[in-house]
Design a protein around this motif. Structure first.
Motif, short mmCIF file in Angstrom:
data_model
loop_
_atom_site.label_atom_id
_atom_site.label_comp_id
_atom_site.label_asym_id
_atom_site.label_seq_id
_atom_site.Cartn_x
_atom_site.Cartn_y
_atom_site.Cartn_z
N ARG A 168 0.83 -1.20 0.00
CA ARG A 168 0.00 0.00 0.00
C ARG A 168 0.86 1.25 0.00
O ARG A 168 2.08 1.20 0.15
N ASP A 169 0.20 2.39 -0.11
CA ASP A 169 0.92 3.66 -0.12
C ASP A 169 1.67 3.90 1.18
O ASP A 169 2.68 4.62 1.20
N ASP A 170 1.19 3.31 2.27
CA ASP A 170 1.85 3.51 3.55
C ASP A 170 3.04 2.57 3.75
O ASP A 170 3.66 2.55 4.82
N GLY A 171 3.35 1.77 2.72
CA GLY A 171 4.50 0.87 2.79
C GLY A 171 4.21 -0.48 3.42
O GLY A 171 5.10 -1.32 3.50
#
Length: 279
Positions: A168-171
């Protein structure tokens, strides 16, 4: 108020060992047992498995698809199998992997988690890949009924990686996100939360994932799929005491002899106990 699934499962695992035996009456296994691939064969198979092991293992896990393929008569056999297994003291995890949104998810939940439902089970496997929030009707009804869920998080099939390992974008990977949701769901629950994850026993080193969700980890793959009880501490690390290893063919191939089925289940249970406790 019904005792929560997590508490009942912890006690069953401590008293009977953590083994889960699958009830998977697929056509090839019916043939190996000398049974016809029909409702009569299905009923004989399922009754034999329940008779053999429901009084001695912690969990039985019927795969609903193998019953549903026979239509309403197959579902009737499943209903009876669930009732008989629970009456013998086993907890029943319905392996149906349901997942949808809104009223449809609520209807799936009512089918398996409502106390008055013919297929009421102690827990249900669910798919969160319409978003974890889509499971809320099942989570809420499970809490109300004292039941539990096992959420697909890190499955052992190769195809699962394209979704579960996606970042995800949050890693954080999608699988890791599901584990985090479950940890939040189980926060503060003692002795064990009721909302677990499905994590394959064949996946090898999982140290990159936080498996400390304070809930059970249903671990398919023991036996025919290649994982062994001795692998469990290496795969699950500090979370190994909360693992519910699932064996299907490794036990079922010893049927239809009831004694042979019991011996196979007892052997797996003892090997698992030794691996988990180190003694």
């Amino acid at each position: 108020m019904t005792e929560p699934f997590g508490a009942r499962l912890r006690r069953a695992m401590d008293e009977r060992g953590p083994l889960c035996v699958g009830i998977d009456p697929h056509a090839s296994l019916l043939a190996e047992w000398g049974l016809n691939d029909d409702v009569a064969g299905l009923e004989r198979f399922s009754r034999t498995v329940v008779e053999a092991v429901a009084g001695r293992v912690a969990v039985l896990k019927p795969q609903s698809a193998f019953f549903e393929r026979f239509g309403s008569r197959g579902v009737a056999v499943l209903e009876e199998s669930v009732r008989e297994a629970r009456a013998a003291g086993a907890l029943v995890v319905m392996d149906a992997k349901r997942g949808d949104i809104g009223s449809t998810m609520a209807a799936y939940a009512e089918s398996f988690l409502h106390k008055d439902a013919p297929l009421f089970s102690d827990a249900l496997t669910v798919s969160p890949y319409l978003g974890y929030g889509s499971l809320r009707p099942a989570v809420d009804l499970a809490r109300e009924s004292g039941a539990g869920l096992f959420v697909l998080a890190l499955t052992s099939n190769q195809e699962g990686a394209e979704v579960q390992h996606a970042v995800r974008d949050d890693g954080r990977s999608v699988g890791a996100t599901m584990l985090a949701h479950l940890a939040a769901e189980n926060a503060g629950e003692e002795p064990l939360g009721s909302f677990g994850a499905v994590v394959g026993a064949t996946l090898g080193d999982l140290s990159a994932y936080d498996l400390g969700v304070n809930g059970p980890l249903l671990a398919p793959g023991i036996g025919a799929q290649g994982a062994t009880p001795a692998d469990l501490p290496r795969v699950f690390g500090a979370a190994v005491r909360n693992v519910v290893p699932s064996a299907s063919r490794g036990v079922l191939r010893h049927g239809p002899d009831v004694g042979a089925l019991r011996t196979a289940a007892d052997r797996f249970a003892e090997e698992i106990r030794t691996a988990v406790t180190g003694s």
